[in-house]
Design a protein around this motif. Structure first.
Motif, mmCIF file in Angstrom:
data_model
loop_
_atom_site.group_PDB
_atom_site.id
_atom_site.type_symbol
_atom_site.label_atom_id
_atom_site.label_comp_id
_atom_site.label_asym_id
_atom_site.label_seq_id
_atom_site.Cartn_x
_atom_site.Cartn_y
_atom_site.Cartn_z
ATOM 1 N N ARG A 24 28.344 57.335 18.064
ATOM 2 C CA ARG A 24 29.137 56.693 17.020
ATOM 3 C C ARG A 24 29.138 55.182 17.197
ATOM 4 N NH1 ARG A 24 35.322 58.324 15.628
ATOM 5 N NH2 ARG A 24 35.703 56.654 14.147
ATOM 6 N N SER A 25 29.088 54.729 18.440
ATOM 7 C CA SER A 25 29.060 53.283 18.678
ATOM 8 C C SER A 25 27.736 52.675 18.209
ATOM 9 C CB SER A 25 29.303 52.970 20.153
ATOM 10 O OG SER A 25 28.286 53.537 20.950
ATOM 11 N N LEU A 26 26.645 53.414 18.309
ATOM 12 C CA LEU A 26 25.366 52.927 17.792
ATOM 13 C C LEU A 26 25.413 52.833 16.267
ATOM 14 C CD1 LEU A 26 22.426 52.097 18.222
ATOM 15 C CD2 LEU A 26 21.825 54.516 18.213
ATOM 16 N N ALA A 27 26.025 53.816 15.619
ATOM 17 C CA ALA A 27 26.194 53.769 14.169
ATOM 18 C C ALA A 27 27.044 52.558 13.780
ATOM 19 C CB ALA A 27 26.833 55.056 13.672
ATOM 20 N N ALA A 28 28.123 52.316 14.514
ATOM 21 C CA ALA A 28 28.992 51.172 14.227
ATOM 22 C C ALA A 28 28.246 49.856 14.427
ATOM 23 C CB ALA A 28 30.227 51.220 15.111
ATOM 24 N N ARG A 29 27.394 49.790 15.433
ATOM 25 C CA ARG A 29 26.616 48.578 15.698
ATOM 26 C C ARG A 29 25.627 48.304 14.563
ATOM 27 N NH1 ARG A 29 23.437 49.404 20.540
ATOM 28 N NH2 ARG A 29 25.387 50.264 21.284
ATOM 29 N N MET A 30 24.991 49.352 14.039
ATOM 30 C CA MET A 30 24.058 49.177 12.929
ATOM 31 C C MET A 30 24.792 48.719 11.664
ATOM 32 S SD MET A 30 21.099 49.699 14.134
ATOM 33 C CE MET A 30 20.047 49.937 12.724
ATOM 34 N N ALA A 32 27.719 47.058 11.585
ATOM 35 C CA ALA A 32 28.195 45.693 11.820
ATOM 36 C C ALA A 32 27.051 44.681 11.724
ATOM 37 C CB ALA A 32 28.865 45.597 13.189
ATOM 38 N N GLY A 33 25.833 45.114 12.021
ATOM 39 C CA GLY A 33 24.676 44.233 11.917
ATOM 40 C C GLY A 33 24.178 44.065 10.491
ATOM 41 N N GLY A 34 24.790 44.758 9.552
ATOM 42 C CA GLY A 34 24.405 44.611 8.155
ATOM 43 C C GLY A 34 23.205 45.444 7.757
ATOM 44 N N HIS A 35 22.930 46.522 8.485
ATOM 45 C CA HIS A 35 21.761 47.353 8.204
ATOM 46 C C HIS A 35 22.080 48.574 7.351
ATOM 47 C CE1 HIS A 35 19.466 44.924 10.972
ATOM 48 N NE2 HIS A 35 20.382 45.110 11.896
ATOM 49 N N VAL A 36 23.284 48.640 6.812
ATOM 50 C CA VAL A 36 23.692 49.808 6.020
ATOM 51 C C VAL A 36 24.239 49.332 4.675
ATOM 52 C CG1 VAL A 36 25.212 51.825 5.917
ATOM 53 C CG2 VAL A 36 24.238 51.119 8.093
ATOM 54 N N ARG A 37 23.822 50.027 3.606
ATOM 55 C CA ARG A 37 24.331 49.743 2.261
ATOM 56 C C ARG A 37 24.996 51.009 1.726
ATOM 57 N NH1 ARG A 37 21.689 45.286 -0.607
ATOM 58 N NH2 ARG A 37 20.327 44.256 0.883
ATOM 59 N N VAL A 38 26.145 50.826 1.104
ATOM 60 C CA VAL A 38 26.856 51.924 0.448
ATOM 61 C C VAL A 38 26.839 51.625 -1.041
ATOM 62 C CG1 VAL A 38 29.028 53.176 0.251
ATOM 63 C CG2 VAL A 38 28.332 52.243 2.461
ATOM 64 N N ASN A 39 26.197 52.492 -1.808
ATOM 65 C CA ASN A 39 26.048 52.299 -3.256
ATOM 66 C C ASN A 39 25.457 50.917 -3.557
ATOM 67 O OD1 ASN A 39 27.079 54.844 -3.840
ATOM 68 N ND2 ASN A 39 29.175 54.078 -3.780
ATOM 69 N N ALA A 40 24.403 50.558 -2.834
ATOM 70 C CA ALA A 40 23.637 49.316 -2.995
ATOM 71 C C ALA A 40 24.420 48.053 -2.615
ATOM 72 C CB ALA A 40 23.082 49.186 -4.410
ATOM 73 N N VAL A 41 25.570 48.189 -1.968
ATOM 74 C CA VAL A 41 26.358 47.037 -1.522
ATOM 75 C C VAL A 41 26.337 47.019 0.002
ATOM 76 C CG1 VAL A 41 28.635 45.964 -1.517
ATOM 77 C CG2 VAL A 41 27.834 47.173 -3.555
ATOM 78 N N LYS A 42 25.874 45.905 0.562
ATOM 79 C CA LYS A 42 25.800 45.779 2.016
ATOM 80 C C LYS A 42 27.201 45.749 2.602
ATOM 81 C CE LYS A 42 22.535 43.202 3.673
ATOM 82 N NZ LYS A 42 21.708 42.094 4.178
ATOM 83 N N THR A 43 27.401 46.500 3.663
ATOM 84 C CA THR A 43 28.715 46.533 4.312
ATOM 85 C C THR A 43 28.554 46.174 5.783
ATOM 86 O OG1 THR A 43 30.665 47.856 4.771
ATOM 87 C CG2 THR A 43 28.577 49.007 4.792
ATOM 88 N N HIS A 44 29.561 45.490 6.312
ATOM 89 C CA HIS A 44 29.570 45.102 7.721
ATOM 90 C C HIS A 44 30.726 45.760 8.472
ATOM 91 C CE1 HIS A 44 26.464 42.036 7.287
ATOM 92 N NE2 HIS A 44 27.037 41.720 6.137
ATOM 93 N N LYS A 45 31.445 46.670 7.815
ATOM 94 C CA LYS A 45 32.626 47.279 8.421
ATOM 95 C C LYS A 45 32.373 48.751 8.727
ATOM 96 C CE LYS A 45 35.848 44.232 6.132
ATOM 97 N NZ LYS A 45 37.064 44.154 5.342
ATOM 98 N N PRO A 46 32.408 49.116 10.000
ATOM 99 C CA PRO A 46 32.249 50.531 10.354
ATOM 100 C C PRO A 46 33.368 51.398 9.794
ATOM 101 C CG PRO A 46 31.914 49.146 12.276
ATOM 102 C CD PRO A 46 32.419 48.263 11.185
ATOM 103 N N ALA A 47 34.510 50.802 9.483
ATOM 104 C CA ALA A 47 35.640 51.565 8.962
ATOM 105 C C ALA A 47 35.569 51.742 7.447
ATOM 106 C CB ALA A 47 36.952 50.871 9.333
ATOM 107 N N ALA A 48 34.501 51.266 6.819
ATOM 108 C CA ALA A 48 34.345 51.488 5.377
ATOM 109 C C ALA A 48 34.312 52.989 5.135
ATOM 110 C CB ALA A 48 33.061 50.841 4.888
ATOM 111 N N THR A 49 34.854 53.416 4.004
ATOM 112 C CA THR A 49 34.945 54.856 3.746
ATOM 113 C C THR A 49 33.822 55.312 2.828
ATOM 114 O OG1 THR A 49 36.454 54.479 1.900
ATOM 115 C CG2 THR A 49 37.431 54.904 4.058
ATOM 116 N N VAL A 50 33.428 56.568 3.023
ATOM 117 C CA VAL A 50 32.446 57.204 2.152
ATOM 118 C C VAL A 50 33.089 58.443 1.547
ATOM 119 C CG1 VAL A 50 30.398 56.361 3.338
ATOM 120 C CG2 VAL A 50 31.425 58.481 4.075
ATOM 121 N N THR A 51 32.668 58.751 0.346
ATOM 122 C CA THR A 51 33.131 59.938 -0.357
ATOM 123 C C THR A 51 31.919 60.700 -0.863
ATOM 124 O OG1 THR A 51 33.292 58.691 -2.424
ATOM 125 C CG2 THR A 51 35.291 58.857 -1.089
ATOM 126 N N PRO A 52 32.053 61.961 -1.165
ATOM 127 C CA PRO A 52 30.914 62.694 -1.725
ATOM 128 C C PRO A 52 30.419 62.026 -3.005
ATOM 129 C CG PRO A 52 32.604 64.219 -1.017
ATOM 130 C CD PRO A 52 33.179 62.845 -0.903
#
Length: 125
Positions: A24-30, A32-52
């Motif tokens: 989970r810490s590796l996921a949080a690091r990715m 926080a590094g800006g390597h993840v987009r949720v609905n085409a919006v870049k997020t830097h917060k591991p606590a961002a929420t996802v829904t189905p």
């Protein structure tokens, strides 16, 4: 946690439960590094929420993954259970070798090197 599954889940926890990252810490690091987009919006917060229904785009190794969240898990279970949490939308890519194939020749011999040298010389020499 008993009862119905939650309606929202932390992004780092979902990526870990779906077995995209080993910890989970590796996921949080990715994230926080800006390597993840949720609905085409870049997020830097591991606590961002996802829904189905959310679409995630992220880097996994050298590949870019695009997945749609289908369900939120309650635990990090076996791989078949984790694969039921998402639909893979990643476009198929061609299997192109990264390096040219080995022809079995190995290093050039002295004779081969001299032949290459004669080819490199200009005609004026």
């Amino acid at each position: 946690m008993t009862g119905a599954a939650p309606s929202r889940l932390r992004l780092d926890k979902w990526l870990w439960q779906a077995r995209f990252y080993k910890t989970r810490s590796l996921a949080a690091r990715m994230i926080a590094g800006g390597h993840v987009r949720v609905n085409a919006v870049k997020t830097h917060k591991p606590a961002a929420t996802v829904t189905p229904g959310d679409v995630l785009t992220f880097l996994q190794g050298r590949d870019i993954k695009v997945v749609r969240v289908v369900a939120l898990g309650e635990r990090r279970g076996p791989a078949p259970e984790a694969q039921a949490l998402y639909d893979d939308l990643t476009p198929a890519k061609d299997d192109v070798p990264r390096n040219p194939g080995y022809e079995g020749k190995g290093r050039p011999t002295g004779k081969d090197r001299r032949a290459l040298g004669s080819l490199r010389r200009s005609p004026l020499e």
